[in-house]
Enzyme design. Structure first.
Site, PDB file in Angstrom:
ATOM      1  N   HIS A  59       0.934  -1.173   0.039  1.00  0.00           N
ATOM      2  CA  HIS A  59       0.000   0.125  -0.068  1.00  0.00           C
ATOM      3  C   HIS A  59       0.839   1.357   0.018  1.00  0.00           C
ATOM      4  O   HIS A  59       1.621   1.408   0.973  1.00  0.00           O
ATOM      5  CB  HIS A  59      -0.842   0.156   1.290  1.00  0.00           C
ATOM      6  CG  HIS A  59      -1.779  -1.196   1.455  1.00  0.00           C
ATOM      7  ND1 HIS A  59      -3.134  -0.864   0.759  1.00  0.00           N
ATOM      8  CD2 HIS A  59      -1.502  -2.449   1.746  1.00  0.00           C
ATOM      9  CE1 HIS A  59      -3.929  -2.227   0.911  1.00  0.00           C
ATOM     10  NE2 HIS A  59      -3.103  -3.019   1.553  1.00  0.00           N
ATOM     11  N   ARG A  61      -0.294   4.270  -0.794  1.00  0.00           N
ATOM     12  CA  ARG A  61      -1.158   5.621  -0.391  1.00  0.00           C
ATOM     13  C   ARG A  61      -1.202   6.661  -1.228  1.00  0.00           C
ATOM     14  O   ARG A  61      -1.812   7.863  -1.033  1.00  0.00           O
ATOM     15  CB  ARG A  61      -0.654   6.159   0.900  1.00  0.00           C
ATOM     16  CG  ARG A  61      -0.425   5.036   1.800  1.00  0.00           C
ATOM     17  CD  ARG A  61      -1.821   4.113   2.220  1.00  0.00           C
ATOM     18  NE  ARG A  61      -1.409   3.458   3.420  1.00  0.00           N
ATOM     19  CZ  ARG A  61      -2.309   2.320   3.754  1.00  0.00           C
ATOM     20  NH1 ARG A  61      -3.207   2.134   2.697  1.00  0.00           N
ATOM     21  NH2 ARG A  61      -2.072   1.805   4.666  1.00  0.00           N
ATOM     22  N   ASN A  91      -6.548   0.874  -2.773  1.00  0.00           N
ATOM     23  CA  ASN A  91      -7.520   1.635  -1.929  1.00  0.00           C
ATOM     24  C   ASN A  91      -7.006   2.850  -1.954  1.00  0.00           C
ATOM     25  O   ASN A  91      -6.452   3.298  -0.731  1.00  0.00           O
ATOM     26  CB  ASN A  91      -7.559   0.693  -0.489  1.00  0.00           C
ATOM     27  CG  ASN A  91      -6.370   0.296  -0.028  1.00  0.00           C
ATOM     28  OD1 ASN A  91      -5.223   0.167  -0.458  1.00  0.00           O
ATOM     29  ND2 ASN A  91      -6.408   0.111   1.359  1.00  0.00           N
ATOM     30  N   ASN A 255      -4.989  -6.183   9.456  1.00  0.00           N
ATOM     31  CA  ASN A 255      -6.184  -7.166   9.024  1.00  0.00           C
ATOM     32  C   ASN A 255      -5.761  -7.830   7.832  1.00  0.00           C
ATOM     33  O   ASN A 255      -5.403  -7.251   6.882  1.00  0.00           O
ATOM     34  CB  ASN A 255      -7.438  -6.089   8.651  1.00  0.00           C
ATOM     35  CG  ASN A 255      -8.595  -7.191   8.200  1.00  0.00           C
ATOM     36  OD1 ASN A 255      -8.731  -8.166   8.554  1.00  0.00           O
ATOM     37  ND2 ASN A 255      -9.393  -6.415   7.272  1.00  0.00           N
ATOM     38  N   ASP A 282       2.077  -7.063   2.490  1.00  0.00           N
ATOM     39  CA  ASP A 282       0.931  -6.263   2.822  1.00  0.00           C
ATOM     40  C   ASP A 282       1.508  -4.944   3.531  1.00  0.00           C
ATOM     41  O   ASP A 282       0.989  -4.806   4.448  1.00  0.00           O
ATOM     42  CB  ASP A 282      -0.060  -7.045   3.654  1.00  0.00           C
ATOM     43  CG  ASP A 282      -1.418  -6.335   3.609  1.00  0.00           C
ATOM     44  OD1 ASP A 282      -1.621  -5.246   2.865  1.00  0.00           O
ATOM     45  OD2 ASP A 282      -2.282  -6.782   4.496  1.00  0.00           O
ATOM     46  N   HIS A 286       0.914   4.017   8.153  1.00  0.00           N
ATOM     47  CA  HIS A 286      -0.134   4.776   8.764  1.00  0.00           C
ATOM     48  C   HIS A 286       0.723   5.682   9.668  1.00  0.00           C
ATOM     49  O   HIS A 286       1.863   5.530   9.947  1.00  0.00           O
ATOM     50  CB  HIS A 286      -0.939   4.085   9.490  1.00  0.00           C
ATOM     51  CG  HIS A 286      -2.013   3.252   9.038  1.00  0.00           C
ATOM     52  ND1 HIS A 286      -2.921   3.699   8.028  1.00  0.00           N
ATOM     53  CD2 HIS A 286      -2.244   1.807   8.920  1.00  0.00           C
ATOM     54  CE1 HIS A 286      -3.508   2.706   7.647  1.00  0.00           C
ATOM     55  NE2 HIS A 286      -3.168   1.469   8.398  1.00  0.00           N
ATOM     56  N   GLY A 301      -2.852  -2.232   9.908  1.00  0.00           N
ATOM     57  CA  GLY A 301      -1.886  -2.187   9.284  1.00  0.00           C
ATOM     58  C   GLY A 301      -0.540  -1.976   9.526  1.00  0.00           C
ATOM     59  O   GLY A 301      -0.334  -1.281  10.167  1.00  0.00           O
TER      60      GLY A 301
HETATM   61  O1  DOR Z   1      -3.830  -4.317   7.590  1.00  0.00           O
HETATM   62  C1  DOR Z   1      -4.334  -3.846   6.671  1.00  0.00           C
HETATM   63  N1  DOR Z   1      -3.861  -2.705   6.099  1.00  0.00           N
HETATM   64  N2  DOR Z   1      -5.291  -4.594   6.115  1.00  0.00           N
HETATM   65  C2  DOR Z   1      -5.988  -4.125   5.062  1.00  0.00           C
HETATM   66  O2  DOR Z   1      -6.997  -4.768   4.692  1.00  0.00           O
HETATM   67  C3  DOR Z   1      -5.747  -2.752   4.661  1.00  0.00           C
HETATM   68  C4  DOR Z   1      -4.553  -2.073   4.849  1.00  0.00           C
HETATM   69  C5  DOR Z   1      -4.631  -0.944   4.656  1.00  0.00           C
HETATM   70  O3  DOR Z   1      -4.685  -0.238   3.618  1.00  0.00           O
HETATM   71  O4  DOR Z   1      -3.958  -0.113   5.749  1.00  0.00           O
HETATM   72 ZN    ZN Z   2      -5.899  -7.218   2.398  1.00  0.00          ZN
HETATM   73 ZN    ZN Z   3      -3.381  -5.178   1.694  1.00  0.00          ZN
END
Ligand code: DOR
Ligand code: ZN
Ligand code: ZN
Length: 402
Positions: A59, A61, A91, A255, A282, A286, A301
């Protein structure tokens, strides 16, 4: 011209061979013992020299959440981790659900990425699970689609998207989560079971992200046994080595969440028996403000791209649980193959995308060294072998600490 001297490359299943590597014009032109060259030298003594690693689940961002990460900081952090190709998740704001939205992201990639970036498109408009994204329009520019961050619970929409993805040779990547059970183990495996049926029915290449429960692996193992080679899955370093009893604070929240010890062991089992195809971290940065909130109020995350290779190397290769060849399969060759990213290898004539891991010295990961904007890692303070020391992309050094 650039020469990597004294490094070890993987030979056969589990042997190392010391070979020098000469690079010119972005390409590997010679691999021999004792190459002498009046050019830039990288001394890789005590290091594993491998093809640049590939992570299909990060991710970054941007556009939309640049306080957490940007394509530039995300790719620099990935280069530090030993990666030369990544797939950023959609996302974002706007989500790449149409051509107009997608080019906002691809423009930034073109201008600021220091390694290869293959963006995902979404399955549904705005990841809203209601209306299908304009898959036809984005198909020429993406390798895969997903609504990662949330599960697709609209199964009619998912099936329709799978048929289109199949037509355009795209992979469908699934954050399998049933909205009724959410983060509970059932949330994952109930979704996995029903999505396997859609994957079987449509024949699309269907890839399950971050699998973390025994029941999910059982279902995927069974589908593979039945011969469904279109069904694949990834596991994360954190679900392999951490479990819920170890959770300390918000930097251990993600998650799918850390699970029971039994589920962690089932994840290791899936690694060892081949049910898990690839490793993906993953990487989910943040801000420190967000992650220092009380546990229940902080977002899911953790970052992971700088620690993925050392964690897998130390826990599973160094201990002899998996071979060096399997390590490369799960971090380079298979991600390339599943997502149609082309070949990457360490051989004469190939593009020089290379990582150099220090497998001789143990290193303690510190907050200070993190290149990601996110500092949300449960692995700070932990020590591993196999940290990357130098990354070469198209023959150029994009990270060096050697
Ligand atoms: O831990 C996670 N972070 N799980 C997710 O499904 C989304 C991701 C995020 O975009 O931060
Ligand atoms: Zn995911
Ligand atoms: Zn993810």
């Amino acid at each position: 011209m650039l020469v990597i001297k004294n490094g070890s490359i993987v030979k056969g299943e589990n042997d190392l061979e010391q070979l020098d590597i000469l690079i010119d014009n972005g390409v590997i032109i010679k691999m021999e013992k004792n190459i002498n060259c009046d050019c830039e030298i990288i001394d890789a003594k005590g290091c594993l020299v491998m093809p640049g690693a590939v992570d299909v689940h990060v991710h970054f961002r941007e556009p939309g959440f640049e306080k957490k990460e940007t394509i530039e900081t995300g790719t620099k952090s990935s280069a530090k981790g030993g990666f030369t190709a990544v797939m950023p998740m959609p996302n974002l704001n706007p989500c790449p659900d149409s051509y107009e939205h997608l080019i906002k992201e691809t423009d930034i990639i073109e201008k600021t990425a220091v390694i290869d970036c293959y963006p995902y498109g979404t399955v549904s408009v705005g990841e809203g699970d209601k209306e299908m994204a304009d898959i036809e329009a984005i198909a020429p520019y993406v390798k895969a689609i997903t609504d990662d961050g949330r599960g697709v619970n609209n199964l009619a929409l998912l099936e329709k998207a799978c048929r289109l993805a199949k037509k355009y040779n795209l992979v469908v990547a699934s954050h399998a989560e049933d909205n009724f059970y959410k983060f509970a183990p059932e949330g994952e495996f109930v979704a996995v079971r029903r999505e396997i049926e859609i994957a079987k029915k449509t024949g699309v290449k269907y890839h399950f992200c971050h699998m973390s429960t025994k029941e999910s692996f059982d279902a995927i193992r069974q589908a593979k046994k039945e011969g469904y080679t279109n069904i694949t899955c990834e596991i994360t370093p954190h679900h392999l080595v951490l479990s819920e009893d170890m959770i300390k604070d918000g930097n251990w929240k993600m998650n799918p969440p850390l699970r029971s010890k039994a589920n962690m062991e089932a994840t290791v089992e899936a690694l060892l028996d081949g049910t898990a195809d690839i490793i993906a971290c993953d990487h989910a940065p943040h801000t420190e403000e967000e992650k220092s909130r009380e546990y229940d109020r902080c977002p899911n995350g953790i970052i992971g791209i700088e620690t993925a290779l050392p964690i897998i190397y130390t826990h599973f290769v160094k201990t002899g649980k998996i071979s060096l060849r399997k390590f490369l399969e799960m971090t380079v060759y298979k991600p390339n193959q599943i997502f149609n990213l082309g070949n990457r290898d360490l051989a004469v004539g190939e593009i020089a995308d290379i990582a150099i891991l220090d497998i001789t010295n143990k290193h303690t990961y510190t907050k200070d060294e993190i290149l990601s904007k996110g500092k949300n890692s449960p692995f700070i303070g932990m020590s591993y072998y196999g940290f990357n020391r130098c990354t070469i992309k198209n023959g150029n050094i994009v990270y060096r600490n050697i």
